[in-house]
Design a protein around this motif. Sequence first.
Motif, PDB file in Angstrom:
ATOM      1  N   CYS A   1      -6.060  -4.630  -7.290  1.00 25.91           N
ATOM      2  CA  CYS A   1      -5.838  -3.433  -6.477  1.00 25.91           C
ATOM      3  C   CYS A   1      -7.149  -2.928  -5.895  1.00 25.91           C
ATOM      4  O   CYS A   1      -8.240  -3.249  -6.387  1.00 25.91           O
ATOM      5  CB  CYS A   1      -5.192  -2.327  -7.303  1.00 25.91           C
ATOM      6  SG  CYS A   1      -6.278  -1.571  -8.539  1.00 25.91           S
TER       7      CYS A   1
ATOM      8  N   ASP B   1       2.299   0.206  -7.130  1.00 22.45           N
ATOM      9  CA  ASP B   1       1.490   1.174  -6.391  1.00 22.45           C
ATOM     10  C   ASP B   1       1.840   2.595  -6.815  1.00 22.45           C
ATOM     11  O   ASP B   1       0.972   3.467  -6.928  1.00 22.45           O
ATOM     12  CB  ASP B   1       1.608   0.971  -4.874  1.00 22.45           C
ATOM     13  CG  ASP B   1       3.016   1.134  -4.326  1.00 22.45           C
ATOM     14  OD1 ASP B   1       3.930   1.515  -5.084  1.00 22.45           O
ATOM     15  OD2 ASP B   1       3.214   0.868  -3.118  1.00 22.45           O
TER      16      ASP B   1
ATOM     17  N   VAL C   1      -3.458   3.497  -2.439  1.00 20.07           N
ATOM     18  CA  VAL C   1      -3.420   2.430  -3.447  1.00 20.07           C
ATOM     19  C   VAL C   1      -2.912   1.171  -2.777  1.00 20.07           C
ATOM     20  O   VAL C   1      -1.836   1.182  -2.166  1.00 20.07           O
ATOM     21  CB  VAL C   1      -2.495   2.795  -4.622  1.00 20.07           C
ATOM     22  CG1 VAL C   1      -2.357   1.605  -5.579  1.00 20.07           C
ATOM     23  CG2 VAL C   1      -3.008   4.021  -5.365  1.00 20.07           C
ATOM     24  N   THR C   2      -3.661   0.083  -2.877  1.00 22.57           N
ATOM     25  CA  THR C   2      -3.229  -1.213  -2.367  1.00 22.57           C
ATOM     26  C   THR C   2      -3.158  -2.205  -3.519  1.00 22.57           C
ATOM     27  O   THR C   2      -4.137  -2.370  -4.255  1.00 22.57           O
ATOM     28  CB  THR C   2      -4.185  -1.747  -1.289  1.00 22.57           C
ATOM     29  OG1 THR C   2      -4.196  -0.845  -0.179  1.00 22.57           O
ATOM     30  CG2 THR C   2      -3.752  -3.121  -0.804  1.00 22.57           C
ATOM     31  N   ILE C   3      -1.993  -2.812  -3.676  1.00 20.24           N
ATOM     32  CA  ILE C   3      -1.744  -3.770  -4.764  1.00 20.24           C
ATOM     33  C   ILE C   3      -1.627  -5.165  -4.200  1.00 20.24           C
ATOM     34  O   ILE C   3      -0.952  -5.394  -3.185  1.00 20.24           O
ATOM     35  CB  ILE C   3      -0.451  -3.427  -5.519  1.00 20.24           C
ATOM     36  CG1 ILE C   3      -0.499  -2.016  -6.112  1.00 20.24           C
ATOM     37  CG2 ILE C   3      -0.165  -4.464  -6.604  1.00 20.24           C
ATOM     38  CD1 ILE C   3      -1.445  -1.848  -7.268  1.00 20.24           C
TER      39      ILE C   3
ATOM     40  N   THR D   1       0.825  -1.207   0.000  1.00 21.29           N
ATOM     41  CA  THR D   1       0.000   0.000   0.000  1.00 21.29           C
ATOM     42  C   THR D   1       0.858   1.255   0.000  1.00 21.29           C
ATOM     43  O   THR D   1       1.862   1.338   0.706  1.00 21.29           O
ATOM     44  CB  THR D   1      -0.923   0.037   1.228  1.00 21.29           C
ATOM     45  OG1 THR D   1      -1.861  -1.032   1.140  1.00 21.29           O
ATOM     46  CG2 THR D   1      -1.694   1.341   1.305  1.00 21.29           C
TER      47      THR D   1
ATOM     48  N   ILE E   1      -4.139  -1.747 -14.140  1.00 20.43           N
ATOM     49  CA  ILE E   1      -4.097  -2.968 -13.332  1.00 20.43           C
ATOM     50  C   ILE E   1      -5.007  -4.037 -13.915  1.00 20.43           C
ATOM     51  O   ILE E   1      -4.654  -5.225 -13.946  1.00 20.43           O
ATOM     52  CB  ILE E   1      -4.481  -2.663 -11.877  1.00 20.43           C
ATOM     53  CG1 ILE E   1      -3.447  -1.745 -11.232  1.00 20.43           C
ATOM     54  CG2 ILE E   1      -4.629  -3.954 -11.074  1.00 20.43           C
ATOM     55  CD1 ILE E   1      -2.047  -2.323 -11.170  1.00 20.43           C
TER      56      ILE E   1
END
Length: 346
Positions: free
Chosen positions: A318, A295, A281-283, A248, A310
Amino acid sequence: MPRKLLLILLLLGLLGTLPSRAQTAPPAQRHTFTRSAHLMGSHFTFTVVAADDSAGQRALRAGLLEVRRIDRLMSFWDSTSEVVRVNRMAGVRPVAVSPETFDLISRTLRLSQLSDGAFDITFASADKLYKFDRQAHSDLPDSATVRASVRRIGWQKIKLDAAQHTVFLPEKGMRINLAGILQGYGLRRAKQVLDQMGIKGGLMNGSGDIYCWGRQADGSLWRVAIGDPDHPRSVAAWIDVTDMAVVTAGNYEQYFTVGPQVYGHIINPHTGYPSVGLRSVTILCPDVELADGLDEVVFVKGPTAGLAFINGLKNVDCTLITDNNETLVSKGMKLNYYHGAATTQP
């Protein structure tokens, strides 16, 4: 990179010793061991599952030492690092580096190409125009100053010689900084060290760059909780995962404001201005190094283009929180949400 707001819920316990027809004795119990250290300018916490204290502590020590080794090799701040040597010789001559550093730089250039330059390690070439002090500022720098500040940015300018393992920055004042991917690479290398030591399960957290594998001591998956940027010690959603990176990035720790607009520390290398449109942003990705770079890509591209990017990748998902506090998720993302108000952690 800033400390990122991911909360880890580790459900610690012992592996159940159910009887087996093929066994005359119950399987050995496993235990959980944890150690923390300050590395790469951030807080790292490693947790491993091992049969005994000796094996667990040896593994923790080895994993953290590997991250420290990589930091010294590629740090932007360590005067003895290979990255600093490359930057000192910008516009002068190529610099021979280790195959490890050469290979990581090569991979960042592939990510730059894939992302149309949204990820660019030459961002460090820009003049320092912003102070991310969490304060209100009167205005942004004028456009001419911003344009001048990014004139040396450009990943395409980096010259690599695979035969000699040299890196050359052709313009005076050019600099590279691997900070956008170095924590993820450190965790990937630490995992390889732990694999060699026979560690079958663990969770590593480098300031919110998380990688977990195997199972917890009680046999359950690893639970990673995702917080709300407005409530740092809250849990809004969670996922149960293994063999997965959860990384993140957010604009809620290093930022400044101009009027109502929050400007986070991630600079758009195309414009020289701080990226806007996203708060978090969370990947999710099996490759923690790649996740660490993605991210930043999404932050630079913004909500719409970032989500589309993504969705065009395989095995990557994400979840995004926009400036308007809207939550967006990729087509394969599945979160478990708490109903009602967020749950505050002790």
